[in-house]
Design a protein around this motif. Structure first.
Motif, PDB file in Angstrom:
ATOM      1  N   LEU A   1     -18.544  11.903 -16.312  1.00  0.00           N
ATOM      2  CA  LEU A   1     -17.039  12.080 -17.074  1.00  0.00           C
ATOM      3  C   LEU A   1     -16.718  10.781 -17.374  1.00  0.00           C
ATOM      4  O   LEU A   1     -16.855   9.778 -16.673  1.00  0.00           O
ATOM      5  CB  LEU A   1     -16.479  12.838 -16.036  1.00  0.00           C
ATOM      6  N   VAL A   2     -16.249  10.551 -18.780  1.00  0.00           N
ATOM      7  CA  VAL A   2     -15.737   9.593 -19.182  1.00  0.00           C
ATOM      8  C   VAL A   2     -14.347   9.789 -19.591  1.00  0.00           C
ATOM      9  O   VAL A   2     -14.186  10.739 -20.317  1.00  0.00           O
ATOM     10  CB  VAL A   2     -16.676   8.762 -20.206  1.00  0.00           C
ATOM     11  N   SER A   3     -13.368   8.938 -19.315  1.00  0.00           N
ATOM     12  CA  SER A   3     -12.046   9.076 -19.781  1.00  0.00           C
ATOM     13  C   SER A   3     -11.229  10.558 -19.885  1.00  0.00           C
ATOM     14  O   SER A   3     -10.740  10.868 -20.618  1.00  0.00           O
ATOM     15  CB  SER A   3     -11.928   8.563 -21.290  1.00  0.00           C
ATOM     16  N   VAL A   4     -11.648  11.039 -18.651  1.00  0.00           N
ATOM     17  CA  VAL A   4     -11.045  12.252 -18.580  1.00  0.00           C
ATOM     18  C   VAL A   4      -9.382  12.242 -18.133  1.00  0.00           C
ATOM     19  O   VAL A   4      -9.111  11.574 -17.010  1.00  0.00           O
ATOM     20  CB  VAL A   4     -11.604  13.193 -17.403  1.00  0.00           C
ATOM     21  N   ASP A   5      -8.499  12.534 -18.709  1.00  0.00           N
ATOM     22  CA  ASP A   5      -6.990  12.581 -18.311  1.00  0.00           C
ATOM     23  C   ASP A   5      -6.608  14.140 -18.516  1.00  0.00           C
ATOM     24  O   ASP A   5      -6.321  14.437 -19.604  1.00  0.00           O
ATOM     25  CB  ASP A   5      -6.254  11.413 -19.163  1.00  0.00           C
ATOM     26  N   ILE A   6      -6.161  14.684 -17.664  1.00  0.00           N
ATOM     27  CA  ILE A   6      -5.626  15.940 -17.388  1.00  0.00           C
ATOM     28  C   ILE A   6      -4.727  16.158 -16.408  1.00  0.00           C
ATOM     29  O   ILE A   6      -4.584  15.560 -15.375  1.00  0.00           O
ATOM     30  CB  ILE A   6      -6.905  17.079 -17.377  1.00  0.00           C
ATOM     31  N   ARG A   7      -3.620  16.943 -16.985  1.00  0.00           N
ATOM     32  CA  ARG A   7      -2.563  17.263 -16.147  1.00  0.00           C
ATOM     33  C   ARG A   7      -2.197  18.933 -16.182  1.00  0.00           C
ATOM     34  O   ARG A   7      -2.155  19.550 -17.033  1.00  0.00           O
ATOM     35  CB  ARG A   7      -1.189  16.730 -16.294  1.00  0.00           C
ATOM     36  N   VAL A   8      -2.319  19.432 -14.897  1.00  0.00           N
ATOM     37  CA  VAL A   8      -2.374  21.004 -14.574  1.00  0.00           C
ATOM     38  C   VAL A   8      -0.842  21.006 -13.527  1.00  0.00           C
ATOM     39  O   VAL A   8      -0.938  20.336 -12.582  1.00  0.00           O
ATOM     40  CB  VAL A   8      -3.409  21.487 -14.029  1.00  0.00           C
ATOM     41  N   LYS A   9      -0.187  21.803 -14.337  1.00  0.00           N
ATOM     42  CA  LYS A   9       1.183  22.189 -13.630  1.00  0.00           C
ATOM     43  C   LYS A   9       1.032  23.289 -12.706  1.00  0.00           C
ATOM     44  O   LYS A   9       0.007  24.183 -12.919  1.00  0.00           O
ATOM     45  CB  LYS A   9       2.236  22.331 -14.234  1.00  0.00           C
ATOM     46  N   ARG A  10       1.847  23.367 -11.559  1.00  0.00           N
ATOM     47  CA  ARG A  10       1.651  24.759 -10.927  1.00  0.00           C
ATOM     48  C   ARG A  10       2.106  25.729 -11.648  1.00  0.00           C
ATOM     49  O   ARG A  10       2.954  25.818 -12.410  1.00  0.00           O
ATOM     50  CB  ARG A  10       2.813  24.492  -9.590  1.00  0.00           C
ATOM     51  N   GLY A  11       1.225  26.673 -11.412  1.00  0.00           N
ATOM     52  CA  GLY A  11       1.295  28.043 -12.161  1.00  0.00           C
ATOM     53  C   GLY A  11       0.387  28.194 -13.114  1.00  0.00           C
ATOM     54  O   GLY A  11       0.355  29.178 -13.850  1.00  0.00           O
ATOM     55  N   GLU A  12      -0.111  27.084 -13.689  1.00  0.00           N
ATOM     56  CA  GLU A  12      -1.022  27.310 -14.903  1.00  0.00           C
ATOM     57  C   GLU A  12      -2.343  27.816 -14.465  1.00  0.00           C
ATOM     58  O   GLU A  12      -2.802  27.604 -13.283  1.00  0.00           O
ATOM     59  CB  GLU A  12      -1.326  25.888 -15.491  1.00  0.00           C
ATOM     60  N   TYR A  13      -2.992  28.380 -15.396  1.00  0.00           N
ATOM     61  CA  TYR A  13      -4.318  29.055 -15.330  1.00  0.00           C
ATOM     62  C   TYR A  13      -5.370  28.433 -16.427  1.00  0.00           C
ATOM     63  O   TYR A  13      -5.085  28.580 -17.562  1.00  0.00           O
ATOM     64  CB  TYR A  13      -4.281  30.356 -15.577  1.00  0.00           C
ATOM     65  N   VAL A  14      -6.079  27.511 -15.999  1.00  0.00           N
ATOM     66  CA  VAL A  14      -7.061  26.710 -16.803  1.00  0.00           C
ATOM     67  C   VAL A  14      -8.285  26.826 -16.552  1.00  0.00           C
ATOM     68  O   VAL A  14      -8.714  27.223 -15.324  1.00  0.00           O
ATOM     69  CB  VAL A  14      -6.588  25.150 -16.122  1.00  0.00           C
ATOM     70  N   ALA A  15      -9.054  26.794 -17.656  1.00  0.00           N
ATOM     71  CA  ALA A  15     -10.586  26.978 -17.557  1.00  0.00           C
ATOM     72  C   ALA A  15     -11.174  25.916 -18.304  1.00  0.00           C
ATOM     73  O   ALA A  15     -10.828  25.197 -19.319  1.00  0.00           O
ATOM     74  CB  ALA A  15     -10.973  28.521 -18.563  1.00  0.00           C
ATOM     75  N   PHE A  16     -12.226  25.236 -17.721  1.00  0.00           N
ATOM     76  CA  PHE A  16     -12.955  24.230 -18.229  1.00  0.00           C
ATOM     77  C   PHE A  16     -14.345  24.903 -18.947  1.00  0.00           C
ATOM     78  O   PHE A  16     -15.004  25.592 -17.950  1.00  0.00           O
ATOM     79  CB  PHE A  16     -13.377  23.064 -17.240  1.00  0.00           C
ATOM     80  N   MET A  17     -14.346  24.698 -20.080  1.00  0.00           N
ATOM     81  CA  MET A  17     -15.552  25.234 -20.907  1.00  0.00           C
ATOM     82  C   MET A  17     -16.427  24.492 -21.632  1.00  0.00           C
ATOM     83  O   MET A  17     -15.814  23.161 -21.969  1.00  0.00           O
ATOM     84  CB  MET A  17     -15.138  26.671 -21.870  1.00  0.00           C
ATOM     85  N   GLY A  18     -17.645  24.635 -21.822  1.00  0.00           N
ATOM     86  CA  GLY A  18     -18.688  23.660 -22.394  1.00  0.00           C
ATOM     87  C   GLY A  18     -20.020  23.847 -21.791  1.00  0.00           C
ATOM     88  O   GLY A  18     -20.187  25.056 -20.942  1.00  0.00           O
ATOM     89  N   PRO A  19     -21.019  23.481 -22.693  1.00  0.00           N
ATOM     90  CA  PRO A  19     -22.146  23.690 -22.495  1.00  0.00           C
ATOM     91  C   PRO A  19     -22.742  23.203 -21.143  1.00  0.00           C
ATOM     92  O   PRO A  19     -22.259  22.496 -20.391  1.00  0.00           O
ATOM     93  CB  PRO A  19     -23.075  23.093 -23.573  1.00  0.00           C
TER      94      PRO A  19
END
Length: 171
Positions: A1-19
């Motif tokens: 992983l390079v230069s990952v910047d992510i913010r997830v707020k309380r209550g969010e539903y997030v999916a990480f997708m990729g090959p």
């Protein structure tokens, strides 16, 4: 992983997708404090967990994060009920009866009330994954991580698990 910047707020539903091989599981392991980033910081609920000791990370995992693994990670010698009880037993804050009642309710919530005395090898893949979901919710974590929760399931069981996760998010 390079230069990952992510913010997830309380209550969010997030999916990480990729090959395959793109770093999804690595990112999940870092978010879940199973792996430590080699650089940068990771803030969870206002705490920089990237500098915590293993003992402190174990406490964070037990109190703050629920895990649902693709391979279920159930303990074969424990019943469904006992597998669900395990995270709360590790905290040691509730009585045996309180733990049992909460685990029973969670298994009922995921539609497995009649299967709680069965061992993992006596359950279908979809049932095992629902036990894993119930177990992940035992400590009422603010963060639930699911690594390919339908990867080992047929399409019917996979749809059931995804609907269950969506319902949990709505609640």
């Amino acid at each position: 992983l390079v230069s990952v910047d992510i913010r997830v707020k309380r209550g969010e539903y997030v999916a990480f997708m990729g090959p395959s091989g793109s770093g999804k599981s690595t990112l999940m392991n870092i978010v879940g404090t199973l792996d430590t980033p080699s650089a940068g910081t990771y803030i969870l609920n206002g705490q920089d967990v990237s500098t915590m000791s293993e003992s402190d990370l174990a406490t964070v995992r037990n109190k703050e994060i629920g895990f649902v693994f693709q391979t279920f990670n159930l303990i074969g010698s424990l019943s469904a009920l006992e597998n669900v009880e395990l995270p709360m037993q590790l905290q040691g804050k509730l009585s045996r009866e309180e733990i049992r009642n909460r685990a029973h309710q969670l298994l009922k919530d995921v539609g497995l009330e009649s299967r709680m005395d069965h061992f993992p090898n006596q359950l279908s893949g979809g049932e095992q994954q629902r036990v894993a979901i119930a177990r992940s919710l035992m400590n009422d974590p603010p963060l639930l991580l699911a690594d390919e929760p339908t990867g080992n399931l047929d399409s019917v069981a996979g749809d059931l698990v995804m609907n269950l996760l969506s319902e949990l998010h709505r609640e």
